[in-house]
Design a protein around this motif. Sequence first.
Motif, PDB file in Angstrom:
ATOM      1  N   ARG A 153       0.842  -1.214   0.000  1.00 60.34           N
ATOM      2  CA  ARG A 153       0.000   0.000   0.000  1.00 60.34           C
ATOM      3  C   ARG A 153       0.867   1.250   0.000  1.00 60.34           C
TER       4      ARG A 153
ATOM      5  N   LEU B 247      -2.471  -1.144  -2.983  1.00 61.38           N
ATOM      6  CA  LEU B 247      -3.596  -0.378  -2.433  1.00 61.38           C
ATOM      7  C   LEU B 247      -3.194   1.063  -2.162  1.00 61.38           C
TER       8      LEU B 247
ATOM      9  N   ARG C 201      -4.290   4.200   0.415  1.00 60.35           N
ATOM     10  CA  ARG C 201      -5.079   4.529   1.626  1.00 60.35           C
ATOM     11  C   ARG C 201      -4.838   5.996   1.956  1.00 60.35           C
TER      12      ARG C 201
ATOM     13  N   TRP D  28      -5.293   1.427  -8.670  1.00 58.14           N
ATOM     14  CA  TRP D  28      -5.539   0.779  -7.380  1.00 58.14           C
ATOM     15  C   TRP D  28      -7.034   0.475  -7.275  1.00 58.14           C
TER      16      TRP D  28
ATOM     17  N   MET E 122      -9.681   3.261   0.934  1.00 55.08           N
ATOM     18  CA  MET E 122      -9.910   3.387   2.379  1.00 55.08           C
ATOM     19  C   MET E 122      -9.475   4.779   2.826  1.00 55.08           C
TER      20      MET E 122
ATOM     21  N   ARG F 266     -13.221   5.762   9.432  1.00 52.46           N
ATOM     22  CA  ARG F 266     -13.013   4.544  10.225  1.00 52.46           C
ATOM     23  C   ARG F 266     -12.890   4.815  11.722  1.00 52.46           C
TER      24      ARG F 266
ATOM     25  N   ASP G 173      -5.450  -0.561  10.153  1.00 52.22           N
ATOM     26  CA  ASP G 173      -5.767  -0.500   8.724  1.00 52.22           C
ATOM     27  C   ASP G 173      -4.955  -1.493   7.913  1.00 52.22           C
ATOM     28  N   ASP G 174      -3.658  -1.598   8.211  1.00 53.99           N
ATOM     29  CA  ASP G 174      -2.843  -2.564   7.464  1.00 53.99           C
ATOM     30  C   ASP G 174      -3.422  -3.969   7.648  1.00 53.99           C
TER      31      ASP G 174
ATOM     32  N   ASP H 129      -6.650  -4.747   8.471  1.00 46.12           N
ATOM     33  CA  ASP H 129      -7.974  -4.833   7.833  1.00 46.12           C
ATOM     34  C   ASP H 129      -7.875  -4.894   6.315  1.00 46.12           C
ATOM     35  N   GLN H 130      -6.831  -4.295   5.771  1.00 45.60           N
ATOM     36  CA  GLN H 130      -6.673  -4.321   4.313  1.00 45.60           C
ATOM     37  C   GLN H 130      -5.877  -5.535   3.842  1.00 45.60           C
TER      38      GLN H 130
ATOM     39  N   VAL I  54      -2.715  -6.156   4.243  1.00 46.60           N
ATOM     40  CA  VAL I  54      -1.399  -5.775   3.714  1.00 46.60           C
ATOM     41  C   VAL I  54      -0.359  -6.803   4.180  1.00 46.60           C
TER      42      VAL I  54
END
Length: 279
Positions: A5, A35, A37, A65, A70, A75, A201-202, A204-205, A207
């Motif tokens: 990302r 990704l 973000r 992407w 996100m 969030r 976030d990393d 949830d995505q 990564v």
Amino acid sequence: MRVTRFAPSPTGPLHLGHAFSALTAHARAEGGTFLLRIEDIDRQRSKPEWERRIYDDLRWLGLEWPKPVMRQSERISDYRAVLERLWAEGLLYPCSCNRRDILEAASAPQEGGPRFGPDGMIYPGTCRGHDRSGPLPEDMPLRLDLRQAMRRIDGRLRWTETGTDPGQREIDPAALIESVGDPVLARRDMGTSYHLAVVIDDADQGVTEVVRGRDLLEATPLHVALQRLMDLPVPDYHHHRLIRDETGRRLAKRDDARAIGLYRAEGASPADIRKMIGL
Ligand code: GLU
């Protein structure tokens, strides 16, 4: 499949350093997923105009992407849920010390003067004794009691570095406590902090390799500690070289002179940008 990302903050123009980071993250995805973000938890400094220009510059550089992108500002309730859990476990405490308070406390004779970690001065723990009962405090800065948190972790903190200095890394939780101090996990007016949001976030995505500049190397042991504390997977880390100006100073947001948008306006091509940053 690798997932990488690029996570810019829309607080100014993207410069050559960002171009290098985004292109590196894209290349490292190697047929997996790259990704984007938007790290816009700082509502004061983040502007829709900068976000729009990020999309524009990255598209111009030839990057694509998955959408929707996100955005951290959407969030806050996810971060809150994690804070609720850590609060219920007694691992957080409210702290309203400002820089001057921290400097004064750290300068007391028994403390031996201020020491510095990834967030500046290492917090000497002045507010650690504050009440941790009742509901999660609203709009109060919250710190993680790192000593107590690390008691829950077995063994050393380990991760794999794939960047300019590749290899296995490990650190003893006790050494982390010494070198980082109690980090802020929720800032006033933000409902989270960089360290908390980036780790959640990393994960949830999905990564698998975090690609970013070497300026964030120092924050990595803390990120791994937070992942272990929250039972999240530990990704690989790829810290890349920093793009510097002629005087050797690394580029920052204020280096508008090296903004991608300015080079574009002057007629540079994406290939010219790649050449300028040594790709
Ligand atoms: N949002 C951060 C920045 O703009 C990057 C954070 C990261 O890659 O972990 O520098």
